[in-house]
Design an enzyme around this catalytic site. Sequence first.
Site, PDB file in Angstrom:
ATOM      1  N   GLY A  74       0.810  -1.217   0.000  1.00 39.57           N
ATOM      2  CA  GLY A  74       0.000   0.000   0.000  1.00 39.57           C
ATOM      3  C   GLY A  74       0.846   1.271   0.000  1.00 39.57           C
ATOM      4  CB  THR A  75       3.876   2.249   1.905  1.00 45.68           C
ATOM      5  OG1 THR A  75       3.280   1.908   3.163  1.00 45.68           O
ATOM      6  CG2 THR A  75       4.733   3.482   2.074  1.00 45.68           C
ATOM      7  CG  ASN A 152      -5.447   3.691   8.836  1.00 45.95           C
ATOM      8  OD1 ASN A 152      -5.931   4.684   8.288  1.00 45.95           O
ATOM      9  ND2 ASN A 152      -4.303   3.741   9.459  1.00 45.95           N
ATOM     10  CD  GLN A 180      -6.887  -1.077   7.243  1.00 49.67           C
ATOM     11  OE1 GLN A 180      -7.575  -2.073   7.496  1.00 49.67           O
ATOM     12  NE2 GLN A 180      -5.664  -0.935   7.698  1.00 49.67           N
ATOM     13  CB  SER A 200      -1.747  -3.518   1.113  1.00 50.50           C
ATOM     14  OG  SER A 200      -0.707  -4.155   1.796  1.00 50.50           O
ATOM     15  CG  HIS A 202       0.083  -6.754   5.013  1.00 50.32           C
ATOM     16  ND1 HIS A 202       0.072  -6.352   6.319  1.00 50.32           N
ATOM     17  CD2 HIS A 202       0.321  -5.640   4.289  1.00 50.32           C
ATOM     18  CE1 HIS A 202       0.322  -5.047   6.386  1.00 50.32           C
ATOM     19  NE2 HIS A 202       0.470  -4.582   5.154  1.00 50.32           N
ATOM     20  CB  THR A 238      13.067  -9.818 -10.244  1.00 46.29           C
ATOM     21  OG1 THR A 238      14.198  -9.505 -11.049  1.00 46.29           O
ATOM     22  CG2 THR A 238      12.601 -11.240 -10.519  1.00 46.29           C
ATOM     23  CB  CYS A 326       3.015   3.213  11.633  1.00 47.57           C
ATOM     24  SG  CYS A 326       1.484   3.754  10.941  1.00 47.57           S
TER      25      CYS A 326
HETATM   26  N1  PLP Z   1      -3.038   2.749   3.624  1.00 48.50           N
HETATM   27  C1  PLP Z   1      -3.779   2.351   4.672  1.00 48.50           C
HETATM   28  C2  PLP Z   1      -5.157   2.892   4.839  1.00 48.50           C
HETATM   29  C3  PLP Z   1      -3.267   1.455   5.605  1.00 48.50           C
HETATM   30  O1  PLP Z   1      -4.010   1.074   6.650  1.00 48.50           O
HETATM   31  C4  PLP Z   1      -1.952   0.957   5.417  1.00 48.50           C
HETATM   32  C5  PLP Z   1      -1.355   0.037   6.410  1.00 48.50           C
HETATM   33  O2  PLP Z   1      -1.677   0.061   7.577  1.00 48.50           O
HETATM   34  C6  PLP Z   1      -1.225   1.396   4.298  1.00 48.50           C
HETATM   35  C7  PLP Z   1      -1.798   2.290   3.432  1.00 48.50           C
HETATM   36  C8  PLP Z   1       0.162   0.897   4.042  1.00 48.50           C
HETATM   37  O3  PLP Z   1       0.120  -0.396   3.488  1.00 48.50           O
HETATM   38  P1  PLP Z   1       1.393  -1.351   3.513  1.00 48.50           P
HETATM   39  O4  PLP Z   1       1.546  -1.848   4.899  1.00 48.50           O
HETATM   40  O5  PLP Z   1       1.053  -2.435   2.549  1.00 48.50           O
HETATM   41  O6  PLP Z   1       2.545  -0.551   3.021  1.00 48.50           O
END
Ligand code: PLP
Length: 384
Positions: A74-75, A152, A180, A200, A202, A238, A326
């Site tokens: 996601g990041t 989130n 989310q 994302s 996970h 890759t 985080c």
């Molecule tokens: N965006 C939201 C709303 C999230 O909750 C998170 C992770 O907590 C992210 C982005 C970041 O995702 P990733 O952990 O896959 O980098």
Amino acid sequence: MKESEMIYMDHAATAPILGKALEEMTRCYSEIFGNPSAIHSSGQAARNALENARARIAKVLGAFNTEVFFTSGGTESDNWVLEGMARKKGHGHIITTAIEHNAILRTAEYLEECSFTVTRLLPDRLGRITPEQLEAAITPDTILVSVMTANNVVGTIQDIPALAKIARSRRVPFHTDAVQAVGHISLNFRKLGVDYLSLSAHKFGGPRGVGALICRVPNPLPPLIFGGGQERGKRSGTENVPGIVGMAAALEQRTAGMTEETAYLTAMRDRLIDGMMRNDGVFLTGDPTNRLPGMASFVVAGVKHSAFLVNALNERGVCVSSGSACSTASREASHVLEAMGYDSGLSRCALRFSLGQENTMDEVEYVIGIMPAVIEAQRTKEMW
Ligand code: PLP
């Protein structure tokens, strides 16, 4: 207490891997190990697995295969959209919200340092952004709007189709961070009407470190990462074939069972909300009805910091979070709750339970039962 004995209620931080995802990934690691860019048959087997995963993800999300670009999560997807659009346009105005994940907020701050202007829309007390607010914020200089699908920290779900419609009527590209939401609520890329969508693996039972950005065909972005030209020149490096295959398997499994899973999660979530609200000074945060099925989020008045509650619950065998993984270790107040109008005292004592399929109603009852003592004990503690 062993990790396997803990009651895990922090699925929004990361969710346990689903059986089907693990099975397909294990097969991939042992049997399909070639580099998808290689032209020999081992490489081609990996290429087939990769393209098959792309098609599976595109199908579930109502996108074209050519619109799916794999990333590290996601990041990266969020950074790519903001930075990519900024580089494409060179200057201009970006609209986002004050309750986004830091993957968006920090990138927006960086772009401000690079002389872009940024508007952060403030939500109401329930965490909602209205189409009228967005309409009023768009200027002739606006190059991008980015509004998350589901929050989130409090779980509020935005009306993305209505917001995207406004942006489209003003010819401004629209991105949604759906990290989310994907795998938790029913989503269709075309029906949402967005140009870009981040996801994302996970967060819905796939592996960590894998994600995707869905990009509507007529709106290409310049690459964020340069190199060997993978992902049609847009995202070099890759490809993580087993991870991508695991993400496709998890998304399919989640989507296939979504109706029953939503009913199961909602029943546990609502019981937890009901039980928690019986404690004095505990308030539900976020939209009471339009919220993620497994997310129950609160503020607990009189406790100096949510880390006290998280640690106390951990000692009693329950894994929860203060709002986002985080920020759990930080002393700072939640930027999401502050933006929603909570004072800094309450914004420091957020508690988030995010439930998953392996949770049970008995576990929810256990948590409800221990909460009065947990809260009372933490109310006497001073900040460290
Ligand atoms: N965006 C939201 C709303 C999230 O909750 C998170 C992770 O907590 C992210 C982005 C970041 O995702 P990733 O952990 O896959 O980098």
